[in-house]
Design an enzyme around this catalytic site. Sequence first.
Site, PDB file in Angstrom:
ATOM      1  N   HIS A  60       0.827  -1.199   0.000  1.00 44.51           N
ATOM      2  CA  HIS A  60       0.000   0.000   0.000  1.00 44.51           C
ATOM      3  C   HIS A  60       0.867   1.256   0.000  1.00 44.51           C
ATOM      4  O   HIS A  60       2.080   1.206   0.201  1.00 44.51           O
ATOM      5  CB  HIS A  60      -0.928  -0.016   1.214  1.00 44.51           C
ATOM      6  CG  HIS A  60      -1.995  -1.065   1.113  1.00 44.51           C
ATOM      7  ND1 HIS A  60      -2.973  -1.222   2.063  1.00 44.51           N
ATOM      8  CD2 HIS A  60      -2.245  -2.014   0.165  1.00 44.51           C
ATOM      9  CE1 HIS A  60      -3.778  -2.217   1.711  1.00 44.51           C
ATOM     10  NE2 HIS A  60      -3.350  -2.712   0.571  1.00 44.51           N
ATOM     11  N   GLU A  62       1.218   3.725   2.068  1.00 49.14           N
ATOM     12  CA  GLU A  62       1.928   4.055   3.296  1.00 49.14           C
ATOM     13  C   GLU A  62       3.261   3.317   3.384  1.00 49.14           C
ATOM     14  O   GLU A  62       4.276   3.874   3.826  1.00 49.14           O
ATOM     15  CB  GLU A  62       1.074   3.700   4.522  1.00 49.14           C
ATOM     16  CG  GLU A  62      -0.259   4.433   4.586  1.00 49.14           C
ATOM     17  CD  GLU A  62      -1.401   3.648   3.991  1.00 49.14           C
ATOM     18  OE1 GLU A  62      -2.471   3.621   4.594  1.00 49.14           O
ATOM     19  OE2 GLU A  62      -1.215   3.047   2.904  1.00 49.14           O
ATOM     20  N   CYS A  85      -5.232   0.856   6.648  1.00 50.88           N
ATOM     21  CA  CYS A  85      -5.915  -0.397   6.966  1.00 50.88           C
ATOM     22  C   CYS A  85      -5.344  -0.990   8.255  1.00 50.88           C
ATOM     23  O   CYS A  85      -4.170  -0.808   8.579  1.00 50.88           O
ATOM     24  CB  CYS A  85      -5.791  -1.382   5.811  1.00 50.88           C
ATOM     25  SG  CYS A  85      -4.095  -1.906   5.450  1.00 50.88           S
ATOM     26  N   CYS A  94      -1.424  -1.710   7.364  1.00 54.30           N
ATOM     27  CA  CYS A  94      -0.547  -0.539   7.302  1.00 54.30           C
ATOM     28  C   CYS A  94      -0.319   0.073   8.680  1.00 54.30           C
ATOM     29  O   CYS A  94       0.705   0.730   8.904  1.00 54.30           O
ATOM     30  CB  CYS A  94      -1.132   0.503   6.362  1.00 54.30           C
ATOM     31  SG  CYS A  94      -1.067   0.000   4.622  1.00 54.30           S
ATOM     32  N   SER A 178     -22.291   9.336 -36.020  1.00 55.81           N
ATOM     33  CA  SER A 178     -21.954  10.061 -34.788  1.00 55.81           C
ATOM     34  C   SER A 178     -20.474  10.403 -34.675  1.00 55.81           C
ATOM     35  O   SER A 178     -20.065  11.060 -33.714  1.00 55.81           O
ATOM     36  CB  SER A 178     -22.355   9.223 -33.567  1.00 55.81           C
ATOM     37  OG  SER A 178     -21.639   7.996 -33.538  1.00 55.81           O
ATOM     38  N   LEU A 214     -14.908  -1.105 -27.747  1.00 57.33           N
ATOM     39  CA  LEU A 214     -15.151  -0.974 -26.299  1.00 57.33           C
ATOM     40  C   LEU A 214     -13.893  -1.325 -25.514  1.00 57.33           C
ATOM     41  O   LEU A 214     -13.925  -2.065 -24.529  1.00 57.33           O
ATOM     42  CB  LEU A 214     -16.334  -1.843 -25.852  1.00 57.33           C
ATOM     43  CG  LEU A 214     -17.683  -1.542 -26.524  1.00 57.33           C
ATOM     44  CD1 LEU A 214     -18.770  -2.438 -25.949  1.00 57.33           C
ATOM     45  CD2 LEU A 214     -18.071  -0.074 -26.371  1.00 57.33           C
ATOM     46  N   GLU A 282     -21.531   4.194 -22.494  1.00 55.44           N
ATOM     47  CA  GLU A 282     -21.256   4.953 -23.716  1.00 55.44           C
ATOM     48  C   GLU A 282     -22.305   4.613 -24.774  1.00 55.44           C
ATOM     49  O   GLU A 282     -22.181   3.587 -25.451  1.00 55.44           O
ATOM     50  CB  GLU A 282     -19.862   4.623 -24.246  1.00 55.44           C
ATOM     51  CG  GLU A 282     -18.724   5.109 -23.360  1.00 55.44           C
ATOM     52  CD  GLU A 282     -17.370   5.010 -24.065  1.00 55.44           C
ATOM     53  OE1 GLU A 282     -17.304   4.366 -25.116  1.00 55.44           O
ATOM     54  OE2 GLU A 282     -16.404   5.574 -23.549  1.00 55.44           O
TER      55      GLU A 282
END
Length: 353
Positions: A60, A62, A85, A94, A178, A214, A282
């Site tokens: 993490h 930290e 955490c 952490c 479009s 996509l 979308e």
Amino acid sequence: MAKPTSAAPAADARFMRRALALARRAWGRTSPNPMVGAVVVSPAGKIIGEGWHRQAGTPHAEVHALEAAGKKARGATLYVTLEPCSSHGRTPPCTDAILAAGVARVVAGCLDPNPKHAGRGIERLHEHGVDVTTGVEKDACLELNEAFFHWITTGRPFLLLKLGMTLDGRIATASGQSQWITCEEARACGQKLRQWADAILAGGETVRQDNPMLTVRTPQNWWCQPRKLVWSRRGPEAFPRALRIWADPENPPIFLRAQTRTDWLAQLQQLGNKGITSILVEGGGELAANLLRAGVVDKIELFVAPKILGGCGSRPAVGGPDPATLAEALELEKMQVRQTGTDLRITGYPKHN
């Protein structure tokens, strides 16, 4: 809880903004974990360590920041965008690393939204004599991980509706053309949103008409492509295998048939159970109308091009049945309006009464 005396509020905000900037370096790379940044500051007010959470399953923020600071972390202040955490997961808690480093003060932007853990990390630090402050740049810290927070508390993915339209609210000509209504800069923002999303949802007609992939195209070879979701009553048999949604056999499209709010909540719950924390919607207008009518849209991004298309047959950004009164209009709140290239970018949250 004792009030901090080692740093002025302005300094706290400045270092937290730096931690936020670090967190954003992992944009689109931490799901299903949140983006988190951390900064270690000496008693003299100098940054001596920085870090951010790079990917789920890795150390993490930290831990990275404390390792960078080394022995200088003793007596220092740790700024972190999210409450540290306090439980074992894929990595150790952490709070253990913070206590072992001898940090004197912790400033957290916001608390852990998970009811099972909220406040526990702060409480543990406080019990061991660490001075703790929370809520610095809170709104920015909450917005950074709004999708994660929504998913962790509801079990459903956060749904962001993105629309690119003309000034008169059109997304395509009567024939369905479009590309391109919005400017290049707006489309680049769209790619950033695709990086953020765990899945992209499009209507069946949009898929057949535009034949989109996509996928994240910028940068190339994105580390983890989003899942592909297609809304259609007809199912996969109505979509020829030549369409580009079928191009990646390891990431085939998932077809959704939801119509009512109950349908959508059930299907979103199923997607959330698969670890999908965020969905980018979308196109097209009927899908947007259905989702808004069902009340499941969490946020809206509108890119408005300085163009007027006109025509009664041109396709509206939001279709659906005609409202009888203005009272049926959906209101947005927490609005932001800014310019992106030649287009206006309007961000807001549906106001659910």
